[in-house]
Write an enzyme that holds these catalytic residues in place. Structure first.
Site, mmCIF file in Angstrom:
data_model
loop_
_atom_site.group_PDB
_atom_site.id
_atom_site.type_symbol
_atom_site.label_atom_id
_atom_site.label_comp_id
_atom_site.label_asym_id
_atom_site.label_seq_id
_atom_site.Cartn_x
_atom_site.Cartn_y
_atom_site.Cartn_z
ATOM 1 N N TYR A 141 0.663 -1.299 0.052
ATOM 2 C CA TYR A 141 0.078 0.031 0.082
ATOM 3 C C TYR A 141 0.733 1.356 0.182
ATOM 4 O O TYR A 141 0.317 2.222 -0.579
ATOM 5 C CB TYR A 141 -0.865 0.198 1.378
ATOM 6 N N LYS A 190 3.202 -15.323 2.643
ATOM 7 C CA LYS A 190 3.300 -16.160 1.374
ATOM 8 C C LYS A 190 4.959 -16.284 1.265
ATOM 9 O O LYS A 190 5.441 -15.878 0.375
ATOM 10 C CB LYS A 190 2.562 -15.131 0.120
ATOM 11 N N ASP A 223 -2.939 -18.378 0.775
ATOM 12 C CA ASP A 223 -3.775 -19.041 -0.104
ATOM 13 C C ASP A 223 -4.730 -20.231 0.689
ATOM 14 O O ASP A 223 -5.767 -20.389 0.820
ATOM 15 C CB ASP A 223 -3.237 -19.715 -1.222
ATOM 16 N N ASP A 247 -6.450 -7.086 4.549
ATOM 17 C CA ASP A 247 -7.659 -6.470 3.837
ATOM 18 C C ASP A 247 -8.516 -7.722 2.996
ATOM 19 O O ASP A 247 -9.827 -7.479 3.337
ATOM 20 C CB ASP A 247 -7.106 -5.547 2.662
ATOM 21 N N ASP A 251 -12.568 -9.146 4.722
ATOM 22 C CA ASP A 251 -13.693 -9.152 3.852
ATOM 23 C C ASP A 251 -14.314 -10.523 3.689
ATOM 24 O O ASP A 251 -15.418 -10.803 3.564
ATOM 25 C CB ASP A 251 -13.480 -8.520 2.482
HETATM 26 C C1 IPM Z 1 -10.298 -1.157 3.934
HETATM 27 C C2 IPM Z 1 -10.572 -0.565 2.500
HETATM 28 C C3 IPM Z 1 -9.220 0.243 2.369
HETATM 29 C C4 IPM Z 1 -8.166 -0.594 2.544
HETATM 30 C C5 IPM Z 1 -9.328 0.957 0.912
HETATM 31 C C6 IPM Z 1 -10.510 1.983 0.871
HETATM 32 C C7 IPM Z 1 -7.949 2.049 0.854
HETATM 33 O O1 IPM Z 1 -10.417 -1.709 1.701
HETATM 34 O O2 IPM Z 1 -10.424 -0.266 4.721
HETATM 35 O O3 IPM Z 1 -10.260 -2.194 4.239
HETATM 36 O O4 IPM Z 1 -7.562 -1.380 1.352
HETATM 37 O O5 IPM Z 1 -7.241 -0.563 3.409
HETATM 38 MN MN MN Z 2 -10.887 -3.597 2.515
#
Ligand code: IPM
Ligand code: MN
Ligand code: NAD
Length: 357
Positions: A141, A190, A223, A247, A251
């Site tokens: 990032y 990884k 993975d 990240d 999710d």
């Molecule tokens: C999160 C989001 C952010 C990230 C983006 C919007 C920069 O996906 O907070 O999880 O990838 O950190």
């Molecule tokens: Mn995110």
């Protein structure tokens, strides 16, 4: 007590969900006799529209002077042009870095009241309680990036780099957290392919051996972790990993409790003001319709009370209020509300009623 909270509603559903968290914070202040001063500032797409910068100086200054920051979400199709000079997301990355927030805690716990909201089988997810610790101010990032001409057109690159110090501090924070929980830490990398991961493996292994021999430690490749997470989520206690893997995995993990709209997060590290936010984004597909789930943001506000203001009873009061609302069967659309779904504001009102009941 007196606290100064900066609210950064941002874009899309951001303003809708932060408004509900603000009502809850106001109610907590009144109920427990605290003075919460709250102010709202621009970040993300709305800040680009207003002054061309996704993180105006004025916002940075307000955040630095605050007790803590509560963020909604940033981004949306309006600002998605790949050739744009700046992006809403750049504002979020910068504020994380400005505040030195190297650790992002993402607790992922199933709610018995909501067990049927998960797309996964109850026998697999029930009882899941994982704390993800995502490294937040390093890695791909923040590494060098660019584009240049190439025989086939162009080429582009992003560099993932990590230093020993960056790895040590986040692993220590995760291991301390594991000590306060079930005493287990999993580090995800990884290392079979990436040099940066091999440094993670070395440094993390050394920190654990030298400083945390009492914490049960293991490593898993990312993975495989994506698979273990949905096949045996109960086996994990604290999971620490680098920025991008964290990240993506979180999710995915939001499907264990059932919706992104339920997962709060706390970004901490430097000892200064922390940043608290839902893990989800600005949800452009439902923005402006009053149907977004505000619970992740309300739970992020609870984390803010706990971590930044040391208000444990107050944080628990908010979490209990949310649990009661879910137990009573109230649902937003994302958690299976169906025809009897409640909207964003109605959900906020239910939490308020439950809090003050
Ligand atoms: C999160 C989001 C952010 C990230 C983006 C919007 C920069 O996906 O907070 O999880 O990838 O950190
Ligand atoms: Mn995110
Ligand atoms: P998203 O998290 O915004 O949405 C993914 C899906 O989850 C959508 O279908 C959305 O409707 C649903 N969803 C998310 N939050 C919800 C809620 N509270 N209630 C009900 N449903 C909810 O991810 P995306 O669509 O990939 O990204 C949209 C924008 O958000 C992008 O610009 C992205 O960069 C940004 N983003 C910002 C943050 C942040 O500010 N921290 C985090 C992730 C994504």
């Amino acid at each position: 007590m007196q606290a100064r909270f900066v609210l950064l509603p941002g874009d899309g559903i951001g303003p809708e969900i932060t408004a509900q968290a603000r009502r809850v914070l106001d109610a907590v202040g009144t109920q427990f006799g605290h003075q919460f001063e709250m102010s709202e500032h621009l970040i993300g797409g709305c800040a680009i529209d207003s002054c061309g910068d996704p993180l105006p100086q004025e916002t940075i200054a307000a955040c630095k002077e605050s007790t803590a920051v509560l963020l909604g979400a940033v981004g949306g199709p309006k600002w998605d042009d790949p050739r744009a000079k700046t992006r809403p997301e750049a504002g979020l990355l910068r504020i994380r870095r400005e505040l030195g927030l190297f650790a992002n805690l993402r607790p992922t716990k199933t709610w018995d009241e909501l067990i049927d909201a998960s797309p996964l089988k109850k026998e697999i997810v029930q009882g899941t309680d994982i704390l993800f610790v995502r490294e937040l101010t390093g890695g791909i990032y923040f590494g060098d990036s660019g584009r240049r001409e190439h025989a086939s057109g162009e080429e582009a690159w992003n560099i993932m780099n990590y230093s020993t110090g960056e790895i040590e501090r986040v692993v220590r924070l995760a291991a301390e957290a594991a000590r306060g929980r079930r005493g287990r830490l999993t580090m995800v990398d990884k290392a079979n392919v990436l040099e940066a991961s091999r440094l993670w493996r070395e440094v993390s292994g050394r920190v654990m051996q030298e400083e945390f021999p009492d914490v049960e430690y293991n490593v898993v490749l990312v993975d495989a972790m994506a698979m273990h997470l949905i096949s045996r989520p109960r086996d994990f206690d604290v999971v620490v990993t680098e920025n991008l893997f964290g990240d993506i995995l979180t999710d995915e993990a939001s499907m264990l409790p059932g919706s992104l709209g339920l997962l709060p997060s706390a970004s901490i590290g430097s000892g200064g003001p922390g940043l608290f936010e839902p893990i989800h984004g600005s949800a452009p597909d439902i923005a402006g319709r009053g149907i977004a789930n505000p619970l992740a943001t309300i739970l992020a506000a609870a984390m803010m009370l706990r971590y930044s203001a040391d208000l444990t009873a107050e944080a628990e009061a908010v979490e209990t209020a949310v649990a009661k609302v879910l137990k009573a069967g109230h649902r937003t659309a994302d958690i299976g509300g169906g025809d009897s779904s409640v909207g964003t504001e109605a959900m906020g009102s239910l939490v308020l009623e439950s809090l003050t009941a």
